[in-house]
Design a protein around this motif. Structure first.
Motif, PDB file in Angstrom:
ATOM      1  N   MET A  96       0.810  -1.208   0.000  1.00 22.21           N
ATOM      2  CA  MET A  96       0.000   0.000   0.000  1.00 22.21           C
ATOM      3  C   MET A  96       0.846   1.262   0.000  1.00 22.21           C
ATOM      4  N   GLU A  97       2.184   1.123  -0.088  1.00 19.40           N
ATOM      5  CA  GLU A  97       3.010   2.330  -0.210  1.00 19.40           C
ATOM      6  C   GLU A  97       2.764   3.043  -1.541  1.00 19.40           C
ATOM      7  N   GLN A  98       2.155   2.338  -2.507  1.00 20.03           N
ATOM      8  CA  GLN A  98       1.831   2.997  -3.782  1.00 20.03           C
ATOM      9  C   GLN A  98       0.680   3.970  -3.635  1.00 20.03           C
ATOM     10  N   SER A 231     -10.272  -4.705  -9.871  1.00 15.49           N
ATOM     11  CA  SER A 231     -10.000  -3.275  -9.728  1.00 15.49           C
ATOM     12  C   SER A 231      -9.478  -2.919  -8.349  1.00 15.49           C
ATOM     13  N   ALA A 232      -9.776  -3.741  -7.359  1.00  9.39           N
ATOM     14  CA  ALA A 232      -9.349  -3.421  -5.992  1.00  9.39           C
ATOM     15  C   ALA A 232      -7.836  -3.569  -5.880  1.00  9.39           C
ATOM     16  N   PRO A 233      -7.214  -2.920  -4.873  1.00  3.71           N
ATOM     17  CA  PRO A 233      -5.809  -3.195  -4.598  1.00  3.71           C
ATOM     18  C   PRO A 233      -5.617  -4.687  -4.275  1.00  3.71           C
ATOM     19  N   ALA A 234      -4.432  -5.237  -4.588  1.00  2.00           N
ATOM     20  CA  ALA A 234      -4.265  -6.698  -4.513  1.00  2.00           C
ATOM     21  C   ALA A 234      -4.655  -7.320  -3.169  1.00  2.00           C
ATOM     22  N   PRO A 235      -4.262  -6.756  -2.002  1.00  2.00           N
ATOM     23  CA  PRO A 235      -4.668  -7.410  -0.761  1.00  2.00           C
ATOM     24  C   PRO A 235      -6.184  -7.444  -0.600  1.00  2.00           C
ATOM     25  N   MET A 357       2.992  -4.822  -9.166  1.00  2.00           N
ATOM     26  CA  MET A 357       3.795  -3.755  -8.573  1.00  2.00           C
ATOM     27  C   MET A 357       5.165  -3.692  -9.238  1.00  2.00           C
ATOM     28  N   SER A 358       5.700  -4.869  -9.620  1.00  2.00           N
ATOM     29  CA  SER A 358       7.028  -4.863 -10.245  1.00  2.00           C
ATOM     30  C   SER A 358       6.956  -4.430 -11.700  1.00  2.00           C
ATOM     31  N   THR A 359       5.950  -4.952 -12.441  1.00  2.00           N
ATOM     32  CA  THR A 359       5.952  -4.700 -13.880  1.00  2.00           C
ATOM     33  C   THR A 359       5.077  -3.528 -14.282  1.00  2.00           C
ATOM     34  N   GLY A 360       4.107  -3.181 -13.421  1.00  2.00           N
ATOM     35  CA  GLY A 360       3.212  -2.088 -13.764  1.00  2.00           C
ATOM     36  C   GLY A 360       2.122  -2.465 -14.736  1.00  2.00           C
ATOM     37  N   THR A 361       1.915  -3.754 -14.982  1.00  2.00           N
ATOM     38  CA  THR A 361       0.847  -4.148 -15.886  1.00  2.00           C
ATOM     39  C   THR A 361       0.180  -5.418 -15.387  1.00  2.00           C
ATOM     40  N   ARG A 362      -1.075  -5.632 -15.879  1.00  2.00           N
ATOM     41  CA  ARG A 362      -1.783  -6.864 -15.529  1.00  2.00           C
ATOM     42  C   ARG A 362      -2.021  -7.694 -16.768  1.00  2.00           C
TER      43      ARG A 362
END
Lengths: 503, 159
Positions: A96-98, A231-235, A357-362
């Motif tokens: 959640m630091e993003q 759409s939600a944040p991953a956690p 978070m690492s790649t910036g894409t889904r």
């Protein structure tokens, strides 16, 4: 030691309202407090396994007051909720630091946990509705937490459909109150046993099935899920897919159908059909997805189908006066699959968060060859994929095996065939994930990426260990303390009321 | 948008105080007369809504800022939970147990007094705080949809 039951609701609720005090400063303090809350809930949930008791809130005895009931089914769900929420909360420390507004995120998260714990413990149908709304409202806000165009649209869609589900449930509660004169689940059940079902109550049962079906994303009612969960944040995706649809949907539906109304042939067939249609539709829709989290979301629909299939098959055998041993085996399979799916689907969503978070894409097409860049994510994702596809030593295999054995023994060979077929489909879709994310060529723009370390890895690795070890829950000792009481609650059906009133 | 005419402004600055007082009365006498925490909280919030309509949202926000309202909101919820938890801790009795009533206020002497009914007035105060603050926040948030709202004019919590 027996903890007072309201503590399960009070801890997350009080922490949730304490956190906004640390809005600007003390982000770290808020994070630590929230993690302490989920960890203490995990400890309490483990301590309460195998216990069953009734708690009267405010010392008002039950026809007048509200009661909280802890039985085998509730403690199983409490365990699942606290395992997933502890892992997701720990994962959020780094993830959640993003985002901004950490304190708001944490308090919404804890409100959702409080609502789910309340749904699981409530012994009063209206109270169940209130807690269901707490959990749903928190989840609407969390789905739109990114505040982007796509997130807000998904959140709005989810909110509209979720509110329709809630309205159905509220109407059903009103009808039940009008026809039985009670809101306490034990007393409603008693009234239905002595007076039988009248048309109003049958209509209420239909409304309950549609309302909870919407919350559980059973197949005709699943339209919101593939938008909301990715759409939600991953956690939060992990919480929604892992546990929210099961608590608000499957648990509440099973409680109402089995313990309040009593299972009948028609409802048994209905649940079984929902299960099978969900499994097939979810699996077929998942094939065509090129968005990683959307694929996982469709796979959730398919997996909830397994849980409904187990519970519905068990109910059908009970309603047909079949062999109770096979009925309890089918329900055991469903509940074990519920627990397994909570663990491995939340793990899959956490790994998808790590990848994103690492790649910036889904998008699956934009990835490839990440195996060497993200070794731990790759390992945990493979474990979870193996578990969900049902590769033997991992947890998913055992629950599917139990379901197959139960359906073969009860004479439903075609159900067993569908279980195996959907299992193969699941294997194919997760091979697709492995192929496009971790194998193949590394694209030019992803040469420089690194894996996120710290809390994210700890959360993923501990869930992966659980995936490997959960097969051990079937050893006789653990099975007797965790699953046997939960299965007994559903198999005993309407004697729930006598148990609660007598306790 | 700097509010309405001077007549409206003058009248509403008087009436606002009366409405606010009436809200407090409804909350404090919730256990004796019709009303209670929720109704009183709505009246408290409506006094600020009147202010907002007459003087514009900036003025209302100067009176009760967004972070402060949000803190009051949480304080109300916490107070309510604290009352419930006190029942649990007090002699290990029960969640939401009315411990003050059982220990100190039993007997006919206390009937229909302002100080009676144990924890119910305390819960009413907590609910009033929560409902008042959160309804104010809801209306403030809705007013952001208005056409001449400037995004920079409220301090959102930006971390």
């Amino acid at each position: 030691m027996s903890v007072p039951l309201p503590v399960f609701v009070a801890i997350p609720l009080v922490t949730a309202f304490l956190l906004p005090v640390f809005a600007k400063r003390g982000k770290a303090v808020a994070t630590v407090l929230a993690n302490l809350a989920t960890i203490s809930l995990l400890v309490l949930a483990i301590a309460s396994i195998g216990q069953s008791r009734v708690y009267e809130v405010g010392r008002w005895s039950i026809p007048l007051g509200i009661n909280l009931v802890l039985d085998g089914l509730s403690s199983l769900l409490l365990l699942a909720i606290s395992v997933v929420s502890t892992a997701a909360m720990f994962f959020s420390i780094r993830y959640m630091e993003q985002y901004t507004a950490r304190a708001k995120y944490l308090s919404l998260f804890l409100l959702m946990v409080a609502g789910m714990n309340g749904v699981v413990l409530s012994g009063d149908i209206f109270n169940l509705f209130v807690f269901l709304e707490i959990a749903s409202l928190a989840s609407y806000a969390l789905v739109g937490f990114g505040c982007g165009h796509e997130e807000l649209e998904a959140s709005f869609k989810y909110m509209v459909l979720g509110s329709i589900g809630s309205i159905f449930i509220l109407f059903a509660v009103a009808l039940v109150y009008g026809n039985t004169g009670s809101l306490n689940m034990a007393y409603i059940s008693e009234a239905i046993q002595s007076n039988g079902l009248n048309p109003g109550l049958t209509f209420a049962l239909g409304l309950f099935i549609v309302g909870f079906g919407l919350k559980a994303a059973l197949v005709p009612f699943h339209a919101w899920l593939p938008d909301a969960h990715p759409s939600a944040p991953a956690p939060i995706s992990a919480m929604l897919s892992g546990i929210l649809i099961k608590t608000l949907g499957v648990y509440a539906l099973a409680r109402v159908v089995f313990n309040i109304f009593g299972i009948s042939l028609a409802t048994g067939w209905l649940l079984l059909t929902f299960g099978i249609v969900g499994m097939l539709v979810g699996a077929f829709m998942a094939f065509g997805q090129w968005d990683l989290k959307r694929l996982l979301a469709y796979s959730s629909i398919s997996q909830v189908g397994y849980v409904m299939l187990g519970i519905g098959l068990g109910g059908l055998i009970i309603a047909k006066d079949g062999n109770l041993a096979w009925a309890s085996l089918a329900i055991l399979g469903g509940l074990f699959h519920l627990l397994n799916h909570a663990v491995y689907k939340s793990l899959l969503f956490l790994t998808s968060g790590s990848i994103q978070m690492s790649t910036g894409t889904r998008q699956l097409r934009e990835m490839g060859g990440l195996a060497e860049k993200l070794p731990v994510t790759r390992a945990t994702c493979t474990v979870a994929s193996a578990a969900i596809a049902g590769i033997p030593p991992f947890s998913g295999f055992w629950s599917k095996l139990i379901l197959v054995i139960a359906s073969v023994q009860a004479g439903y060979y075609w159900v067993a065939a569908i279980i195996v077929f959907v299992s193969l489909c699941t294997l194919i879709m997760y091979l697709k994930v492995q192929r496009y994310v971790f194998l193949g060529e590394l694209p030019e723009n992803l040469q420089e990426i690194t894996e996120n370390r710290g809390s994210m890895l700890v959360a993923m690795v501990s869930l992966a260990c659980l995936c490997v070890l959960m097969g051990l829950l079937l050893t006789p000792g653990l099975r007797a303390s965790i699953f046997a009481p939960a299965v007994k609650v559903l198999v005993d059906g309407v004697s729930y009321s006598a148990n609660v009133i007598g306790m | 948008m700097k509010g309405m005419t001077i007549i409206v402004k003058t009248i509403s600055s008087w009436v606002k105080v009366l409405i606010f007082l009436f809200g407090i009365y409804i909350i404090l006498f919730g256990h004796l007369t019709p009303g209670g925490g929720f109704a009183g909280g709505v009246i408290l919030a409506s006094s600020y809504v009147l202010l907002m309509l007459a003087f514009g949202r900036e003025f209302a926000e100067e009176n009760l800022s967004l972070p402060l309202a949000s803190k009051l909101d949480c304080a109300g919820a916490l107070l309510f939970a604290a009352v419930a938890l006190c029942g649990l801790l007090y002699g290990a009795a029960g969640f939401f147990w009315n411990f003050i009533h059982q220990k100190y206020l039993m007997g006919t002497d206390y009937e229909f007094n302002l100080v009676s009914a144990g924890t119910i007035p305390l819960s009413n105060i907590a609910i009033g705080l929560k409902v008042g603050a959160s309804l104010f926040l809801v209306i403030l948030t809705l007013s952001m949809c208005c056409k001449d709202f400037k995004p920079g004019s409220t301090e959102n919590e930006k971390e």
